[in-house]
Design an enzyme around this catalytic site. Structure first.
Site, PDB file in Angstrom:
ATOM      1  N   CYS A 133      -0.134   3.948   2.615  1.00 17.45           N
ATOM      2  CA  CYS A 133       0.239   3.487   3.959  1.00 17.45           C
ATOM      3  C   CYS A 133       1.702   3.810   4.236  1.00 17.45           C
ATOM      4  O   CYS A 133       2.073   4.254   5.336  1.00 17.45           O
ATOM      5  CB  CYS A 133       0.019   1.983   4.087  1.00 17.45           C
ATOM      6  SG  CYS A 133      -1.699   1.457   3.859  1.00 17.45           S
TER       7      CYS A 133
ATOM      8  N   CYS B 266       0.825  -1.215   0.000  1.00 13.12           N
ATOM      9  CA  CYS B 266       0.000   0.000   0.000  1.00 13.12           C
ATOM     10  C   CYS B 266       0.857   1.262   0.000  1.00 13.12           C
ATOM     11  O   CYS B 266       1.520   1.570   0.996  1.00 13.12           O
ATOM     12  CB  CYS B 266      -0.931  -0.023   1.215  1.00 13.12           C
ATOM     13  SG  CYS B 266      -1.866   1.496   1.472  1.00 13.12           S
TER      14      CYS B 266
END
Length: 283
Positions: free
Chosen positions: A41, A38
């Site tokens: 993230c 991600c």
């Protein structure tokens, strides 16, 4: 706790234990749901780590959704990064996305607000959530993870695998029997159960269902009268087969559903199950 910074959670069981510890300590907990792949993230990661050091009395957890799949699905994590903010084990509020300012503000509010203020926010959130009516479907979203368990599942092929949408399986350990207990946050009405298993003779055959038994061992499961008994065929265990209907009138106020797998299709030493879908409604 102080000065520990981020704690990486490696599996579903570790998350449940950590939340139980937070409840006992009355800790203020922030949980980041993330994944290695991600991008957002990774971008927000340094900010989150900095906050964990700034507020050293708080607990900051990092949960990889690919390692903690059952927890992530049961908590309804649909996008990442998602942040959960807890007082003990009570969810106060959530934040989705990698907005630096919003994350800083949310952490500050959790760490610096009075306890009664956070309790009020949590109560208001629960009321709003209750209005989001669960109509009917897979009851997995209502699991109470702290009370869900399985006896005799193989450590390398655990019970939690049957709630994942992939080919991983739950396999019995020392013999062919499994004793699985599903607990729910609110009473539910069970309408049907779908068992999916490999086509190699290891799928369940004789299954006994028990409603609202708080403690049940293998000897009791064999001897006690059950709520309903099911004999599955190899055809029933195929992915495209219909779910097995239950006698709904007996499953109207289900707090716990215990599923005892007595044997398997091929009388093999181990039983395997790849998916379990309990369909129903809130009672």
């Amino acid at each position: 706790m102080s000065g520990k910074g981020l704690e990486a959670i490696e599996n579903d069981e570790e998350f449940v234990k950590r939340v139980e510890k937070a409840k006992a300590e009355g800790s203020r907990v922030v949980v980041q749901f993330t994944a290695q792949w991600c991008g957002p993230c990774k971008a927000i990661g340094p900010v989150y780590e900095s906050l964990s050091k700034q507020y050293s009395t708080g607990v900051f957890l990092k949960v990889d959704i690919d390692k903690c799949k059952h927890v992530s699905q049961s908590l309804g994590i649909r996008s990442i990064p998602t942040f959960h903010f807890y007082l003990g084990d009570t969810l106060v509020y959530t934040l989705k996305g990698a907005d630096k300012t919003k994350l800083q503000e949310s952490v500050k509010k959790l760490m610096e607000s009075e306890k009664d203020v956070l309790e009020k926010i949590a109560a208001e959130g629960e009321a709003e959530h209750a209005e989001e009516t669960f109509v009917e479907g897979d009851l997995q979203v209502l699991h109470d993870l702290k009370r869900c368990e399985c006896l005799n599942d193989l450590p390398g092929s655990p019970f939690t695998n049957i709630f994942l949408e992939n080919d991983e399986r739950c396999t019995s350990d020392v013999d062919e029997q499994l004793l699985m207990t599903l607990a729910y946050k609110d009473p539910v009405t069970v309408k049907s159960i779908k068992f999916i298993a490999p086509d190699d003779g290891s799928g369940p055959k004789k299954v006994k269902l028990f409603v609202n038994f708080q403690t049940l061992g293998f000897s009791e499961a064999e001897d006690y009268p059950c709520t309903q008994e099911i004999t599955l065929t190899p055809e029933d265990l195929k992915e495209d087969s219909k779910a097995i209907p239950v006698q709904t009138v007996k499953f109207l106020k289900t707090d716990t559903l215990t599923i005892f797998v007595y044997n398997n299709q091929g009388d093999l030493e181990q039983t395997s199950l790849t998916r379990l879908i309990v369909h129903g409604t809130k009672s």
